[in-house]
Write a protein that holds these residues in place. Structure first.
Motif, short mmCIF file in Angstrom:
data_model
loop_
_atom_site.label_atom_id
_atom_site.label_comp_id
_atom_site.label_asym_id
_atom_site.label_seq_id
_atom_site.Cartn_x
_atom_site.Cartn_y
_atom_site.Cartn_z
N ILE A 6 43.66 15.73 -15.33
CA ILE A 6 42.71 15.89 -14.23
C ILE A 6 43.10 14.90 -13.14
O ILE A 6 43.31 13.73 -13.42
N GLU A 30 41.87 14.67 -6.85
CA GLU A 30 41.64 15.79 -5.94
C GLU A 30 40.85 16.91 -6.62
O GLU A 30 40.02 17.56 -6.00
N GLU A 31 41.13 17.14 -7.88
CA GLU A 31 40.39 18.17 -8.62
C GLU A 31 38.93 17.77 -8.82
O GLU A 31 38.03 18.60 -8.74
N GLN A 77 36.49 18.44 -5.95
CA GLN A 77 36.05 19.82 -5.75
C GLN A 77 34.69 20.08 -6.41
O GLN A 77 34.06 21.09 -6.13
#
Length: 156
Positions: free
Chosen positions: A140, A143-144, A147
């Motif tokens: 992970i 940036e993920e 979201q």
């Protein structure tokens, strides 16, 4: 049995992928072959007093592993799909690190009689450790996480 049954989570998406690629017939044959072999192993091992109920467990594992590997082989043959060795290594490291952490936590918390509290504490510590390992092994990224709406204000 748990490490082998992780393949069961992969098996359904592989079968759906094969069907989406108009390879439903090979997917059906893979399932049929896997189930026939599972039945043979089940009959052979479960009827033996030496194996007994463990023979049933082994047969279940054989079925899951075989069907998943057959689906992977069919997909690889059809579209040259493969799972990168780097990802398999990282996943193995994640499983090993999580297992070692759980083993350490179990030894650490065995001095008390409050079983429910121990369980909750172990669960919380293990979840935090697992998330930490996901970040350390780069499953992970930051940036993920950005979201996810309710995490956006804490992650910059």
């Amino acid at each position: 049995m748990a490490p082998f049954f992780i393949l069961l989570y992969i098996q359904s998406p592989l079968q759906a992928t094969l069907q989406a690629l108009d390879l439903a017939k090979p997917a059906m044959w893979n399932s049929l072959i896997g189930n026939v072999i599972k039945f043979i192993v089940l009959f052979t091992l479960a009827s033996s007093p030496k194996f007994g109920i463990m023979g049933v467990a082994i047969a279940m594992l054989v079925g899951v592993v075989l069907v998943t590997l057959l689906h992977l082989a069919t997909l690889q043959k059809a579209i040259r799909f493969y799972i990168p060795i780097k990802d398999l290594t990282k996943m193995s490291a994640l499983i090993l690190l999580t297992w070692l952490t759980a083993k350490f936590i179990k030894q650490w918390f065995t001095q008390t009689n409050e079983h429910f509290l121990i369980f909750i504490a172990c669960l919380i510590v293990l979840c935090i450790a697992y998330l930490l390992f996901l970040f350390l092994l780069r499953f992970i990224s930051k940036e993920e996480l950005q979201q996810i709406p309710f995490l956006q204000k804490w992650i910059r």
